[in-house]
Enzyme design. Structure first.
Site, short mmCIF file in Angstrom:
data_model
loop_
_atom_site.label_atom_id
_atom_site.label_comp_id
_atom_site.label_asym_id
_atom_site.label_seq_id
_atom_site.Cartn_x
_atom_site.Cartn_y
_atom_site.Cartn_z
N SER A 1 -69.64 16.45 85.34
CA SER A 1 -69.10 17.79 85.33
C SER A 1 -70.03 18.68 84.49
O SER A 1 -71.25 18.47 84.50
CB SER A 1 -67.67 17.74 84.76
OG SER A 1 -67.14 19.03 84.68
N TYR B 1 -70.33 28.38 89.83
CA TYR B 1 -70.59 27.07 89.20
C TYR B 1 -69.50 26.74 88.19
O TYR B 1 -68.94 25.63 88.20
CB TYR B 1 -71.96 27.10 88.53
CG TYR B 1 -72.38 25.76 87.96
CD1 TYR B 1 -72.76 24.71 88.79
CD2 TYR B 1 -72.39 25.53 86.58
CE1 TYR B 1 -73.15 23.48 88.28
CE2 TYR B 1 -72.78 24.31 86.05
CZ TYR B 1 -73.16 23.28 86.91
OH TYR B 1 -73.55 22.06 86.40
N LYS C 1 -66.76 23.51 88.36
CA LYS C 1 -66.72 22.42 87.38
C LYS C 1 -65.36 22.40 86.64
O LYS C 1 -64.85 21.32 86.32
CB LYS C 1 -67.88 22.54 86.39
CG LYS C 1 -69.26 22.32 87.03
CD LYS C 1 -69.42 20.91 87.59
CE LYS C 1 -70.87 20.62 88.00
NZ LYS C 1 -71.06 19.28 88.57
N1 NAP Z 1 -79.20 19.74 84.42
C1 NAP Z 1 -78.24 20.19 83.61
O1 NAP Z 1 -78.50 20.80 82.57
C2 NAP Z 1 -76.80 19.93 83.95
C3 NAP Z 1 -75.83 20.36 83.02
C4 NAP Z 1 -74.48 20.13 83.28
C5 NAP Z 1 -74.12 19.46 84.44
N2 NAP Z 1 -75.09 19.05 85.33
C6 NAP Z 1 -74.63 18.34 86.54
O2 NAP Z 1 -75.33 17.11 86.64
C7 NAP Z 1 -75.45 16.73 88.01
C8 NAP Z 1 -76.91 16.44 88.34
O3 NAP Z 1 -77.66 17.62 88.06
P1 NAP Z 1 -79.25 17.65 87.99
O4 NAP Z 1 -79.60 18.56 86.86
O5 NAP Z 1 -79.81 16.29 88.05
O6 NAP Z 1 -79.55 18.45 89.35
P2 NAP Z 1 -80.76 18.38 90.37
O7 NAP Z 1 -82.01 17.95 89.70
O8 NAP Z 1 -80.72 19.71 91.06
O9 NAP Z 1 -80.32 17.21 91.40
C9 NAP Z 1 -79.14 17.35 92.13
C10 NAP Z 1 -79.01 16.17 93.07
O10 NAP Z 1 -77.79 16.34 93.82
C11 NAP Z 1 -78.09 16.12 95.19
N3 NAP Z 1 -77.19 16.90 96.06
C12 NAP Z 1 -76.94 18.23 96.04
N4 NAP Z 1 -76.11 18.56 97.02
C13 NAP Z 1 -75.81 17.42 97.69
C14 NAP Z 1 -75.02 17.12 98.84
N5 NAP Z 1 -74.36 18.08 99.49
N6 NAP Z 1 -74.93 15.83 99.24
C15 NAP Z 1 -75.62 14.86 98.60
N7 NAP Z 1 -76.42 15.09 97.53
C16 NAP Z 1 -76.51 16.36 97.08
C17 NAP Z 1 -79.53 16.60 95.34
O11 NAP Z 1 -80.07 16.07 96.53
P3 NAP Z 1 -81.47 16.65 97.14
O12 NAP Z 1 -82.56 16.06 96.27
O13 NAP Z 1 -81.46 16.14 98.53
O14 NAP Z 1 -81.41 18.14 97.04
C18 NAP Z 1 -80.15 16.06 94.07
O15 NAP Z 1 -80.53 14.72 94.24
C19 NAP Z 1 -74.87 17.90 88.82
O16 NAP Z 1 -73.53 17.60 89.16
C20 NAP Z 1 -74.91 19.05 87.84
O17 NAP Z 1 -73.96 20.05 88.13
C21 NAP Z 1 -76.41 19.27 85.11
#
Ligand code: NAP
Length: 228
Positions: free
Chosen positions: A134, A150, A154
Site C-alpha cells: 500500500s 493514487y 491506497k
Molecule cells: N516507489 C515508492 O516510493 C512507493 C511508495 C509507496 C508505495 N509504493 C507501491 O509499491 C508497489 C511497487 O511500486 P514500485 O515503486 O516498484 O513501482 P514500479 O517500479 O513502477 O513497478 C510497478 C510494477 O507493477 C507492475 N504493474 C503495473 N500495473 C500492472 C498491471 N495492471 N498488471 C500487472 N502488473 C502491473 C509493473 O509492470 P510493468 O513493468 O509491466 O509496467 C511493474 O512491474 C506499488 O504498489 C506502489 O504503489 C511504492
C-alpha cells in the site's frame, strides 16, 4: 522453505523482492505483464526455485489462467505489489477520471481479486500470509494535498485489506497492508528516501515474521505499525 508469489515483479520493489526471497532460499512465483517474460526476470532463472508466470492483474481471464497454472501448489505468501501512480492529471480541479478508475482497478480491486483466486493455494499452507503493498499516501492521518487518484486508491485498498483480514481470520490467513517507504524506483524517483534493497529487506523480514496475531494491521517496511 517458503513459497512466495509476487505480482508486478518485472522491476522496482517487486523485482528486488524476487531477488531477496530467492537469496533467502524461498520458492518464488514471479508475475510479469505481456507475452514474454522480461530479461530482468529471465536473468534470474539459473535457480530452479524461480517460476515466471504472466499476469495482468486487472484481467480476470489472466487471473484465471494463473490459478490454473498454480492448481495444487501450496503458497505461503502472496505479495500484491503491482501498482501504478495514476494519471498525470489527478488534482481536484483537473482530474483524468478514466485514469483514476484505472488506478482503482490496479491498486485497489486487483489485490482482492488476485488474493481471492489464490485462496485454495493459501489454504494448503501451514502459515498463509497476504501482504499488499500500500502506501502512507493513503493514510487518513497524514494530511497532504494533491495526488487524489493514487491516495484514494491506497486508502481504499487499506480498507479492503482490513475487511479481508477479518473475513479470513477463521481460515488462519494473515492479511496486512504495508507501506514500503519512499523508494528509489521508476515510481518513487531518484530523490526518494531509500533503495529498493532496503525496502525489500524490510518487507521480506516482515512477511517472514507476521503471524495471525498481526492480521489486519497496517505496517511500515521497518516492521512498525502505521496509523491508518
Ligand atoms: N516507489 C515508492 O516510493 C512507493 C511508495 C509507496 C508505495 N509504493 C507501491 O509499491 C508497489 C511497487 O511500486 P514500485 O515503486 O516498484 O513501482 P514500479 O517500479 O513502477 O513497478 C510497478 C510494477 O507493477 C507492475 N504493474 C503495473 N500495473 C500492472 C498491471 N495492471 N498488471 C500487472 N502488473 C502491473 C509493473 O509492470 P510493468 O513493468 O509491466 O509496467 C511493474 O512491474 C506499488 O504498489 C506502489 O504503489 C511504492
Amino acid at each position: 522453505m517458503n513459497t512466495v508469489l509476487i505480482t508486478g515483479a518485472a522491476r522496482g520493489i517487486g523485482l528486488e523482492l524476487v531477488k531477496q526471497f530467492l537469496e533467502s532460499g524461498s520458492q518464488v512465483f514471479a508475475t510479469y505483464r505481456g507475452n514474454t517474460p522480461p530479461a530482468s526476470l529471465t536473468d534470474l532463472l539459473s535457480t530452479n526455485r524461480l517460476s515466471l508466470r504472466p499476469l495482468e492483474v486487472t484481467d480476470q481471464n489472466s487471473i484465471d489462467a494463473l490459478t490454473a497454472l498454480l492448481e495444487g501448489i501450496s503458497i505461503d505468501i502472496i505479495i500484491n505489489n503491482a501498482g501504478i501512480i495514476g494519471p498525470q492529471d489527478q488534482s481536484y480541479h483537473n482530474m483524468d477520471v478514466k485514469g483514476w478508475l484505472e488506478t482503482f482497478e490496479i491498486n485497489t480491486v486487483a489485490p482482492l481479486m488476485v488474493t481471492n483466486a489464490l485462496l485454495p493455494n493459501l489454504a494448503m499452507s501451514d502459515s498463509p500470509r497476504v501482504i499488499t503493498i500500500s502506501s502512507q499516501m493513503g493514510s487518513l492521518e497524514r494530511e497532504a494535498k494533491g495526488m487524489i487518484a493514487y491516495r484514494s486508491s491506497k486508502a481504499a485498498v487499506n480498507k479492503v485489506m482490513q475487511v479481508l483480514a477479518l473475513e479470513l481470520k477463521e481460515q488462519n490467513i494473515t492479511v496486512c497492508p504495508v507501506h514500503p517507504g519512499w523508494v528509489k524506483t521508476d515510481m518513487g524517483g531518484d530523490n526518494a528516501d531509500i533503495s529498493v534493497q532496503e525496502s525489500a529487506r524490510g518487507i521480506l523480514k516482515l512477511a517472514r515474521n507476521i503471524t495471525i496475531a498481526d492480521t489486519g494491521k497496517f505496517f511500515t517496511w521497518e516492521g512498525t505499525e502505521h496509523p491508518w
